[in-house]
Scaffold this motif. Structure first.
Motif, PDB file in Angstrom:
ATOM      1  N   ALA A  13       0.805  -1.224   0.000  1.00 45.59           N
ATOM      2  CA  ALA A  13       0.000   0.000   0.000  1.00 45.59           C
ATOM      3  C   ALA A  13       0.834   1.267   0.000  1.00 45.59           C
ATOM      4  O   ALA A  13       0.483   2.238  -0.661  1.00 45.59           O
ATOM      5  N   GLY A  14       1.917   1.292   0.735  1.00 47.19           N
ATOM      6  CA  GLY A  14       2.663   2.524   0.954  1.00 47.19           C
ATOM      7  C   GLY A  14       3.180   3.175  -0.308  1.00 47.19           C
ATOM      8  O   GLY A  14       3.062   4.394  -0.485  1.00 47.19           O
ATOM      9  N   PHE A  15       3.739   2.380  -1.211  1.00 53.54           N
ATOM     10  CA  PHE A  15       4.287   2.956  -2.431  1.00 53.54           C
ATOM     11  C   PHE A  15       3.191   3.614  -3.260  1.00 53.54           C
ATOM     12  O   PHE A  15       3.357   4.720  -3.763  1.00 53.54           O
ATOM     13  N   TRP A  16       2.056   2.932  -3.395  1.00 56.13           N
ATOM     14  CA  TRP A  16       0.972   3.470  -4.225  1.00 56.13           C
ATOM     15  C   TRP A  16       0.338   4.692  -3.584  1.00 56.13           C
ATOM     16  O   TRP A  16      -0.050   5.631  -4.298  1.00 56.13           O
ATOM     17  N   LEU A  17       0.218   4.697  -2.279  1.00 54.88           N
ATOM     18  CA  LEU A  17      -0.299   5.881  -1.606  1.00 54.88           C
ATOM     19  C   LEU A  17       0.667   7.052  -1.758  1.00 54.88           C
ATOM     20  O   LEU A  17       0.252   8.191  -1.973  1.00 54.88           O
ATOM     21  N   PHE A  18       1.961   6.763  -1.668  1.00 57.93           N
ATOM     22  CA  PHE A  18       2.958   7.808  -1.838  1.00 57.93           C
ATOM     23  C   PHE A  18       2.883   8.395  -3.252  1.00 57.93           C
ATOM     24  O   PHE A  18       3.003   9.605  -3.433  1.00 57.93           O
ATOM     25  N   VAL A  19       2.652   7.554  -4.245  1.00 59.49           N
ATOM     26  CA  VAL A  19       2.500   8.038  -5.619  1.00 59.49           C
ATOM     27  C   VAL A  19       1.287   8.964  -5.729  1.00 59.49           C
ATOM     28  O   VAL A  19       1.348  10.034  -6.346  1.00 59.49           O
ATOM     29  N   ALA A  20       0.168   8.588  -5.103  1.00 56.84           N
ATOM     30  CA  ALA A  20      -1.035   9.426  -5.134  1.00 56.84           C
ATOM     31  C   ALA A  20      -0.771  10.778  -4.468  1.00 56.84           C
ATOM     32  O   ALA A  20      -1.169  11.830  -4.998  1.00 56.84           O
ATOM     33  N   TYR A  21      -0.095  10.754  -3.318  1.00 56.35           N
ATOM     34  CA  TYR A  21       0.211  12.008  -2.635  1.00 56.35           C
ATOM     35  C   TYR A  21       1.226  12.841  -3.415  1.00 56.35           C
ATOM     36  O   TYR A  21       1.166  14.068  -3.392  1.00 56.35           O
ATOM     37  N   THR A  22       2.139  12.202  -4.111  1.00 52.52           N
ATOM     38  CA  THR A  22       3.113  12.938  -4.918  1.00 52.52           C
ATOM     39  C   THR A  22       2.415  13.628  -6.092  1.00 52.52           C
ATOM     40  O   THR A  22       2.738  14.775  -6.416  1.00 52.52           O
TER      41      THR A  22
END
Length: 148
Positions: A13-22
């Motif tokens: 989850a973390g990588f994809w959430l980080f992409v969304a926030y980026t």
């Protein structure tokens, strides 16, 4: 245990959430007036990248400005980031192993919807600061590390 949870979180989850926030950060940086929202988005993105061992506490010295910022944030992008957390949390809860990660994802919705007037700190620092972000130990405030 935190390291193992963070690694599993990062993969699922973390990588994809980080992409969304980026993406939200980059959109906010396009317009000069929304740069503070971009900074808040990036801060939450880093938190959602590696969340275990850290927590969110309220900042007691913030007032109406953070409330207004939270309302604007919700209208501009907070609701769709919360939707990303909701969908990711539901998908993670499909498996037994993913249930703790899904619950952690649901907890991130609160900070996603109201990022202003909150600090992301380590769990140890949160215990030292107490429930309301006020120092409860005998150490002076300068002895505790500042994080934003």
């Amino acid at each position: 245990m935190r390291l193992i949870l963070n690694i599993i979180w990062l993969v699922f989850a973390g990588f994809w959430l980080f992409v969304a926030y980026t993406i939200a950060t980059l959109i906010a940086f396009v317009f000069i007036i929304t740069i503070p929202f971009g900074v808040a988005s990036f801060r939450i993105g880093l938190y959602s990248l590696w969340p275990f061992g850290r927590t969110v506490i309220p900042q007691v010295d913030k007032g109406a400005g953070s409330t207004i910022g939270n309302v604007i944030w919700f209208v501009l992008g907070g609701w769709w980031l919360a939707l990303v957390h909701l969908v990711t949390g539901v998908v993670l809860c499909i498996t037994i192993i993913g249930i703790p990660l899904g619950i952690a994802n649901f907890k991130l919705i609160n900070v996603c919807l109201r990022p202003f007037g909150r600090r992301i700190v380590s769990v140890e620092m949160a215990r030292a600061l107490g429930a309301h972000g006020v120092i409860v130990s005998a150490e002076p405030r300068s002895a505790l590390p500042e994080t934003t």
